[in-house]
Design an enzyme around this catalytic site. Sequence first.
Site: not given
Length: 492
Positions: A375, A380, A386, A412
């Site tokens: 992260h 974003g 992805r 998730y």
Amino acid sequence: MCMEAEPPSPPAQQQEQVNPPLCKAQNPKPARLYRLVLLFVAGSLAAWTFHALSSTNLVWKLRQLHHLPTAHYLQTRDEFALYSVEELNAFKEFYDKSVSDSVGASYTEAEQTNIKEALGALRMAQDLYLAGKDDKAARLFEHALALAPRHPEVLLRYGEFLEHNQRNIVLADQYYFQALTISPSNSEALANRQRTADVVQSLDERRLESLDSKRDALSAIHESNGALRRAKKEAYFQHIYHSVGIEGNTMTLAQTRSILETRMAVDGKSIDEHNEILGMDLAMKYINASLVQKIDITIKDILELHRRVLGHVDPIEGGEFRRNQVYVGGHIPPGPGDLALLMQRFERWLNSEHSSTLHPVNYAALAHYKLVHIHPFVDGNGRTSRLLMNTLLMRAGYPPVIIPKQQRSKYYHFLKLANEGDIRPFVRFIADCTEKTLDLYLWATSDLPQQIPMLIQTESEAGERLAQMQSPNVAQRSSILEFYESGSGDIP
């Protein structure tokens, strides 16, 4: 100043002479002792401070490490490639202890009530199963799991029911794995996994071979095929629509297409929602023009990708690592001070020789998970992860995979399972989405009606569309459409 000793009197010459007295300045013992004490105290403080800082840093790292997967689906060295051998050894000791401690940890009153009810439902479910009332037993097993989703006994018994009654050995193995994550010494779960692990791995490998076959069939279609070009254009719109939709963007597919084609604003929608779509458009064009042709993917490439994703929404943060701690549900990502090192390790893993030997779907799914786990950005992270995943898939000949926004909760949920120790469900989910995307292209380029499946906004529109399909393969197309439209139930 020190006085000299008087000379001895003559009678005293026959007595033992004594040493003359020393002045204070000539006696070094008190000063030396004082320096030794100061040195000892300073050394003790320094050692304690170093130990405290080292321990704190290690414990912090281990809190992050315990989220990483230990799945059988991918080899350990692939899953832990972000960390050194010393950290992995420390992780193993910490994880074994933390798991054993958690088993015997005290529960809150509410948790105890839920567990008691879950075990009661579990016993009733087993009785109903033995009595041949499978449907009622299944509902009670599911109720028990909802009440106590991390209780080893519930996971074990539900897994056995799925394996022997439902013939769902893949999901059963997943629950056995979770039971062992919580209770590593559970002999029944160990025995069950020894029976199912190799079978499940074989099924997963066969699934990947099937994906390769569909990819090869799609690759055999010439680029000049008009249906293929239309399918790519439609998939482009759908990819952007779903990726921003997963993050909460409320634009419809038609509105998304309109923004991309006309660059005109849509009434009643926020500027940020418009800019999220435009940012994804920029990022995908960057991938097509640059990243797909590159041999290695670097940190700079990932930052450039993110700079485009966030460029219209937050140009200051776009392409920059975050400078603050963030919290993502139950997951606490690494602190900002560790991001540079973790991203360097991620880059090495991403371009390592061994990573290139992984199946493209495994490789892309794991890269997605590793990046979103670190992260590194304020915002974003999901979209960038992805996009990176699809870059790796496109380099292997696959089309960009569409993860339907209607599958957001499952997406998730599987990421959460990966954080808890089993990345296989997430990889299988990506494999499912890959297959449905391939089916979308193959359907559009086949001899079936040449209209490309759209994402229907209402059930009535879906019914009208299906009624127009006149072909023996209606059931197959219905399955594909249902996956993208309804978002309910399991992936068909």
